[in-house]
Design an enzyme around this catalytic site. Structure first.
Site, mmCIF file in Angstrom:
data_model
loop_
_atom_site.group_PDB
_atom_site.id
_atom_site.type_symbol
_atom_site.label_atom_id
_atom_site.label_comp_id
_atom_site.label_asym_id
_atom_site.label_seq_id
_atom_site.Cartn_x
_atom_site.Cartn_y
_atom_site.Cartn_z
ATOM 1 C CG ASN A 119 -5.834 111.170 77.299
ATOM 2 O OD1 ASN A 119 -6.596 110.243 77.597
ATOM 3 N ND2 ASN A 119 -5.006 111.728 78.164
ATOM 4 C CE LYS A 178 -6.909 114.616 79.999
ATOM 5 N NZ LYS A 178 -6.233 115.590 80.825
ATOM 6 C CG HIS A 210 -1.536 111.656 80.807
ATOM 7 N ND1 HIS A 210 -1.982 112.413 81.856
ATOM 8 C CD2 HIS A 210 -1.926 112.303 79.681
ATOM 9 C CE1 HIS A 210 -2.622 113.478 81.382
ATOM 10 N NE2 HIS A 210 -2.598 113.431 80.064
ATOM 11 C CD GLU A 244 -4.871 113.799 83.656
ATOM 12 O OE1 GLU A 244 -5.425 112.808 83.160
ATOM 13 O OE2 GLU A 244 -5.029 114.962 83.213
ATOM 14 C CD GLU A 285 0.165 115.495 77.204
ATOM 15 O OE1 GLU A 285 -0.717 115.759 76.395
ATOM 16 O OE2 GLU A 285 -0.022 114.802 78.218
ATOM 17 N N GLY A 297 -5.164 120.765 80.830
ATOM 18 C CA GLY A 297 -6.503 120.979 81.385
ATOM 19 C C GLY A 297 -6.667 122.312 82.084
ATOM 20 C CB SER A 314 -4.708 124.206 77.178
ATOM 21 O OG SER A 314 -4.957 123.842 78.526
HETATM 22 C C1 PEP Z 1 -3.843 115.598 78.072
HETATM 23 O O1 PEP Z 1 -4.488 115.172 79.005
HETATM 24 O O2 PEP Z 1 -3.001 114.869 77.522
HETATM 25 C C2 PEP Z 1 -4.073 116.967 77.648
HETATM 26 C C3 PEP Z 1 -3.211 117.519 76.846
HETATM 27 O O3 PEP Z 1 -5.206 117.588 78.139
HETATM 28 P P1 PEP Z 1 -5.815 119.014 77.688
HETATM 29 O O4 PEP Z 1 -5.764 119.043 76.173
HETATM 30 O O5 PEP Z 1 -7.202 119.017 78.211
HETATM 31 O O6 PEP Z 1 -4.940 120.058 78.283
#
Ligand code: PEP
Length: 250
Positions: free
Chosen positions: A9, A11, A95, A97, A167, A173, A212
């Site tokens: 992803n 973003k 997601h 966000e 998640e 992040g 992460s």
């Molecule tokens: C995500 O945005 O779906 C995500 C898992 O981000 P990150 O890997 O940067 O934590």
């Protein structure tokens, strides 16, 4: 038997120049990835360019969101048929966000999930709890509620053509990964909840972990029995790191 899926992803990151460099790097190393499907989800405006760049490879394409309506006066939205027309196989929905920054409710996420499926896209349904919800011990309640919104609208059959991504919001992040045990516990909960309605569909469902993930922690996470790959944010913007994660899933 379900397989493993790693999806990047991106973003709202990148430029034409940087995505060309990133895709060059991924394409150069993709031959070393065996036994896992790989997808990338660029910002929508770059989808046609990435579709061109992945021609002739097994790399799949996805959108980062999809409108809940099929067409019409929905300024700023992108429909499932548009994603499909430009070669997408997947659409991320829900997601964290989108949920937290843009106020997308469980009900709206469920409608976006339905719109993706109407068009033959595979929705990647993101679920996960906030840090305070984990601390209050209500992770399963939150994830259960997010799944119920989709179950109520679409029914269990919809999960035969879908992916779920667990998640934990506190891990996205932040550099704070859930431990393999913490992640496995929630993945097992998700599978058991769906298995209570239809065991076959639950057993075949790909449940990704996201939060992460990097090359250094991917193998341990993906070796858990209910973790079937990952949804990768930051680390998907570096070809070497993304490929290391894909290899760990294979
Ligand atoms: C995500 O945005 O779906 C995500 C898992 O981000 P990150 O890997 O940067 O934590």
């Amino acid at each position: 038997m379900r397989g493993k899926l790693v999806a990047g992803n991106w973003k709202m990151n990148g430029s034409l120049e940087s995505i060309r460099g990133l895709m060059d790097g991924i394409k150069q190393g993709i031959g070393s990835v065996q036994g896992a499907a790989v997808a990338v989800c660029p910002p929508a405006i770059y989808i046609p360019e990435v579709a061109r760049l992945i021609e002739g490879t097994d790399i799949r394409l996805g959108g980062q969101n999809v409108c809940d309506e099929d067409e019409g006066a929905y300024t700023g939205e992108i429909s499932a048929s548009m994603l499909k027309e430009f070669g997408c196989a997947y659409a991320i929905v829900g997601h964290s966000e989108r949920r937290s920054l843009y106020g997308e409710s469980d009900a709206l996420v469920a409608k976006r999930f339905a719109a993706a499926r109407r068009c033959g896209l595979i929705p990647i349904l993101c679920v996960g709890e906030l840090l305070e919800e984990r601390e209050q011990g209500i992770t399963e309640q939150v994830v259960g509620r997010q799944l119920d919104a989709v179950l109520e609208l679409e029914g269990i059959a919809a999960f035969a053509d879908a992916v779920v991504a667990y998640e934990p919001v506190w891990a996205i992040g932040t550099g704070k990964t859930a431990t393999p045990e913490q992640a496995q516990d929630v993945h097992a909960f998700i599978r058991a909840k769906l298995a209570a309605v239809d065991r076959g569909i639950a057993e075949n469902l790909i449940i990704q972990y996201g939060g992460s993930v990097k090359g250094a922690n991917a193998a341990e996470l993906f070796s858990q029995p209910d973790i079937d790959g990952g949804l990768i944010g930051g680390a998907s913007l570096k070809a070497d790191e993304f490929l290391a994660i894909c290899q760990a899933a294979g």
